[in-house]
Design a protein around this motif. Structure first.
Motif, PDB file in Angstrom:
ATOM      1  N   SER A 103       0.759  -1.103   0.086  1.00  0.00           N
ATOM      2  CA  SER A 103      -0.132  -0.036  -0.082  1.00  0.00           C
ATOM      3  C   SER A 103       0.816   1.132  -0.082  1.00  0.00           C
ATOM      4  N   MET A 104       0.426   2.243  -0.280  1.00  0.00           N
ATOM      5  CA  MET A 104       1.121   3.633   0.031  1.00  0.00           C
ATOM      6  C   MET A 104       1.459   3.831   1.094  1.00  0.00           C
ATOM      7  N   ASP A 105       0.855   3.432   2.125  1.00  0.00           N
ATOM      8  CA  ASP A 105       1.358   3.522   3.526  1.00  0.00           C
ATOM      9  C   ASP A 105       2.614   2.671   3.814  1.00  0.00           C
ATOM     10  N   ASP A 106       2.377   1.661   3.196  1.00  0.00           N
ATOM     11  CA  ASP A 106       3.612   0.558   3.205  1.00  0.00           C
ATOM     12  C   ASP A 106       5.094   1.271   2.562  1.00  0.00           C
ATOM     13  N   ILE A 107       4.485   1.804   1.619  1.00  0.00           N
ATOM     14  CA  ILE A 107       5.820   2.289   0.566  1.00  0.00           C
ATOM     15  C   ILE A 107       6.457   3.380   1.274  1.00  0.00           C
ATOM     16  N   ALA A 108       5.630   4.503   1.918  1.00  0.00           N
ATOM     17  CA  ALA A 108       5.949   5.602   2.594  1.00  0.00           C
ATOM     18  C   ALA A 108       6.697   5.240   4.039  1.00  0.00           C
ATOM     19  N   GLN A 117       8.269   2.424   4.679  1.00  0.00           N
ATOM     20  CA  GLN A 117       9.593   1.732   4.101  1.00  0.00           C
ATOM     21  C   GLN A 117      10.695   2.686   3.805  1.00  0.00           C
ATOM     22  N   ALA A 118      10.104   3.653   2.870  1.00  0.00           N
ATOM     23  CA  ALA A 118      11.131   4.588   2.423  1.00  0.00           C
ATOM     24  C   ALA A 118      11.273   5.776   3.402  1.00  0.00           C
ATOM     25  N   ARG A 119      10.471   5.656   4.593  1.00  0.00           N
ATOM     26  CA  ARG A 119      10.719   6.658   5.674  1.00  0.00           C
ATOM     27  C   ARG A 119      10.676   8.074   5.088  1.00  0.00           C
ATOM     28  N   VAL A 120       9.381   8.230   4.490  1.00  0.00           N
ATOM     29  CA  VAL A 120       9.076   9.550   3.767  1.00  0.00           C
ATOM     30  C   VAL A 120       7.613   9.846   4.015  1.00  0.00           C
ATOM     31  N   ALA A 121       7.064  11.116   4.081  1.00  0.00           N
ATOM     32  CA  ALA A 121       5.684  11.340   4.086  1.00  0.00           C
ATOM     33  C   ALA A 121       5.172  10.511   2.954  1.00  0.00           C
ATOM     34  N   LYS A 122       3.782  10.450   3.197  1.00  0.00           N
ATOM     35  CA  LYS A 122       3.197   9.829   1.812  1.00  0.00           C
ATOM     36  C   LYS A 122       2.858  10.586   0.954  1.00  0.00           C
ATOM     37  N   GLY A 123       2.526  11.912   1.473  1.00  0.00           N
ATOM     38  CA  GLY A 123       2.434  13.287   0.300  1.00  0.00           C
ATOM     39  C   GLY A 123       3.427  13.451  -0.387  1.00  0.00           C
ATOM     40  N   LEU A 124       4.776  13.112  -0.180  1.00  0.00           N
ATOM     41  CA  LEU A 124       5.776  13.423  -1.012  1.00  0.00           C
ATOM     42  C   LEU A 124       5.806  12.299  -2.224  1.00  0.00           C
ATOM     43  N   ILE A 125       5.504  11.400  -1.975  1.00  0.00           N
ATOM     44  CA  ILE A 125       5.290  10.280  -3.176  1.00  0.00           C
ATOM     45  C   ILE A 125       4.276  10.737  -4.102  1.00  0.00           C
ATOM     46  N   TYR A 126       3.235  11.232  -3.504  1.00  0.00           N
ATOM     47  CA  TYR A 126       2.077  11.706  -4.281  1.00  0.00           C
ATOM     48  C   TYR A 126       2.505  12.988  -5.029  1.00  0.00           C
ATOM     49  N   TYR A 127       3.513  13.790  -4.591  1.00  0.00           N
ATOM     50  CA  TYR A 127       3.797  15.201  -5.030  1.00  0.00           C
ATOM     51  C   TYR A 127       4.560  14.715  -6.408  1.00  0.00           C
ATOM     52  N   TYR A 128       5.539  13.964  -6.435  1.00  0.00           N
ATOM     53  CA  TYR A 128       6.342  13.568  -7.421  1.00  0.00           C
ATOM     54  C   TYR A 128       5.798  12.500  -8.532  1.00  0.00           C
ATOM     55  N   PHE A 129       4.687  11.616  -8.154  1.00  0.00           N
ATOM     56  CA  PHE A 129       4.305  10.537  -8.938  1.00  0.00           C
ATOM     57  C   PHE A 129       2.692  10.420  -8.927  1.00  0.00           C
ATOM     58  N   ARG A 130       2.013  11.387  -8.213  1.00  0.00           N
ATOM     59  CA  ARG A 130       0.439  11.593  -8.347  1.00  0.00           C
ATOM     60  C   ARG A 130      -0.297  10.439  -7.865  1.00  0.00           C
ATOM     61  N   SER A 131       0.206   9.118  -7.675  1.00  0.00           N
ATOM     62  CA  SER A 131      -0.548   7.951  -7.477  1.00  0.00           C
ATOM     63  C   SER A 131       0.330   6.714  -7.353  1.00  0.00           C
ATOM     64  N   LYS A 132      -0.081   5.892  -6.769  1.00  0.00           N
ATOM     65  CA  LYS A 132       0.499   4.316  -6.641  1.00  0.00           C
ATOM     66  C   LYS A 132       0.957   4.055  -7.972  1.00  0.00           C
ATOM     67  N   ARG A 133       0.093   3.934  -8.912  1.00  0.00           N
ATOM     68  CA  ARG A 133       0.387   3.422 -10.143  1.00  0.00           C
ATOM     69  C   ARG A 133       1.271   4.384 -10.878  1.00  0.00           C
ATOM     70  N   GLY A 134       1.191   5.607 -10.697  1.00  0.00           N
ATOM     71  CA  GLY A 134       2.224   6.431 -11.360  1.00  0.00           C
ATOM     72  C   GLY A 134       3.759   6.169 -10.996  1.00  0.00           C
TER      73      GLY A 134
END
Length: 232
Positions: free
Chosen positions: A57-62, A64-81
């Protein structure tokens, strides 16, 4: 994507549309942003290497990556992106591996292309499976990326065999059929590595020779190069 000119010319526009869509190549912001995005992709490649898309999940990814989930959305817009960006990064590596060696003689370049392709599959098995299988379910954009890889490899082999990438439809189809057979054989090989990479490479080179001779028989305008005639 850092790929050779000849292969870049062979990649379809579909690959550019992926860059412009869910996984933009032109990263927002400063050089720090570029570096941060690349770091997130590297982390994602490790995460998806041994875990399926649906299991993360996006929570899992965030986490394990030790970042805020919003940062991943900022760069990639979605899990699929995010996933598509990881695939595109893997594709860039595969094509760069396979399409290098432009300074080599044509025959040596073909050997290097096949060896590099196998080396990539051997050392990046999860990424290779994702590229060849087309990703999660039936995803048109992921399939477009996979098709782009095939066209790039066809262009590389054509350049080595004929000295040009602009070839007739029959010759292209013959080489494409060979590439597709290589994908299946390589998937089986990384699952059951009973042959050494050198033996596997030599086997694929031999089957390529047979393909080139068949192309010549059906279309004499595309003569097989001398090394492909050794078995005649």
């Amino acid at each position: 994507m850092n790929i050779s000119r000849q292969s870049e010319a062979a990649l379809p526009r579909a690959l550019d549309s992926v860059r412009a869509g869910g996984t933009p190549s032109r990263t927002r912001g400063t050089e720090r942003s570029v570096a941060r995005r690349a770091e997130l992709i590297a982390i994602g490649r490790r995460l998806f290497a041994d875990t399926s898309y649906d299991a993360l999940s996006m929570d899992d990814i965030a986490r394990q990556a030790r970042v805020a989930k919003g940062l991943i959305y900022y760069y990639f817009r979605s899990k699929r992106g995010y996933y598509l960006a990881i695939i595109e990064d893997s594709v860039a590596d595969l094509v760069t591996f396979a399409a290098g060696g432009l300074e080599l003689p044509a025959v040596d370049r073909v050997h290097r292309t096949i060896d590099s392709y196998l080396r990539y599959a051997e050392h990046h098995q999860a990424a290779y499976r994702t590229i060849v299988s087309g990703g999660v379910g039936f995803d048109a954009e992921v399939h477009a990326i996979r098709d782009g890889v095939r066209e790039a490899i066809v262009a590389t082999i054509a350049k080595g065999a004929y000295g040009r990438t602009a070839i007739a439809p029959l010759a292209r189809m013959g080489l494409l059929a060979w590439v597709c057979s290589v994908e299946g054989a390589t998937l089986d090989w990384i699952d059951r590595p009973e042959l050494s990479r050198d033996t596997m490479r030599d086997l694929l080179v031999k089957t390529l020779g047979g393909t080139l001779r068949a192309i010549e028989e059906l279309d004499p305008a595309h003569p097989a190069p001398a090394p492909a005639r050794r078995d005649d």
